[in-house]
Design an enzyme around this catalytic site. Sequence first.
Site, PDB file in Angstrom:
ATOM      1  NE  ARG A 125      -3.586  -2.334   2.534  1.00 40.12           N
ATOM      2  CZ  ARG A 125      -3.990  -2.930   3.645  1.00 40.12           C
ATOM      3  NH1 ARG A 125      -3.560  -2.494   4.816  1.00 40.12           N
ATOM      4  NH2 ARG A 125      -4.805  -3.959   3.593  1.00 40.12           N
ATOM      5  CG  ASP A 150       1.132   6.925   2.905  1.00 41.89           C
ATOM      6  OD1 ASP A 150       0.183   6.211   3.285  1.00 41.89           O
ATOM      7  OD2 ASP A 150       2.190   7.054   3.559  1.00 41.89           O
ATOM      8  CE1 TYR A 159       7.002   1.470  -0.698  1.00 40.23           C
ATOM      9  CE2 TYR A 159       7.696  -0.488   0.502  1.00 40.23           C
ATOM     10  CZ  TYR A 159       6.692   0.304  -0.033  1.00 40.23           C
ATOM     11  OH  TYR A 159       5.381  -0.080   0.106  1.00 40.23           O
ATOM     12  NE  ARG A 176       5.892  10.180   3.471  1.00 42.68           N
ATOM     13  CZ  ARG A 176       4.629  10.579   3.677  1.00 42.68           C
ATOM     14  NH1 ARG A 176       3.631   9.694   3.565  1.00 42.68           N
ATOM     15  NH2 ARG A 176       4.376  11.820   4.015  1.00 42.68           N
TER      16      ARG A 176
END
Length: 223
Positions: A27, A29, A82, A170
């Site tokens: 998922r 953002d 990522y 993040r």
Amino acid sequence: MRTVQAVVESALETTRRETSRLTVAGRTDAGVHARGQVASHDGEAASADALNSLLPPDIRVLASQAAPVGFDARRDALSRTYRYRIYSRAVMSPFERRHALHAPRELDFGLLDACAGTLFGTHDFTAFTPTETDHVRFERDVFRAEWVRESEHVLAFWIEADTFMRHMVRVLVGSMLAVARGRFDVGWFAGLLDGAPRSEAAETAPPHGLYLERVKYPPQASR
């Protein structure tokens, strides 16, 4: 709010003439990019060309094929990778403004990489996800974590782990930047990995520098 999942599900419904619910591997953002997202759904596979003919230009299906019976894009994944990109230069490139975080002052690359070096292995990442969360397990296994100079002005943080929590990458980046800018030291960052509360970590880096790059599956699922 428009989501990639909802847009693709709508295209699937038009192509297959039945309601299709996607299960996605990772998922993301709003504002986060996905270059290697994987999704699964029940029923027959739809043609990638047919789906792309219905999708807006900012969403593309690279491949669509039948999967082994019972395949679940989220549950069967072994790891996700990522990347977070930073454009380090006094003047921001207009071509990068939506694809990388601007760091107008020079960053200490050695400190960034030293922070990344503390992430290998299993740690408690409570400090790197919002306090209000549905997560019940905060330990994650990190297989890769490093900073790479991708070009003269672009730095990229790469991380591979079994699973990720909301905002985890993040907040990691925001906290490593705090070290690179001299606000904290590497020891402070390493201490966050022992289950410190969210309030002890630094701010959350904005979403537009983050990319879901790839998802890894066992060989039988890949086939």
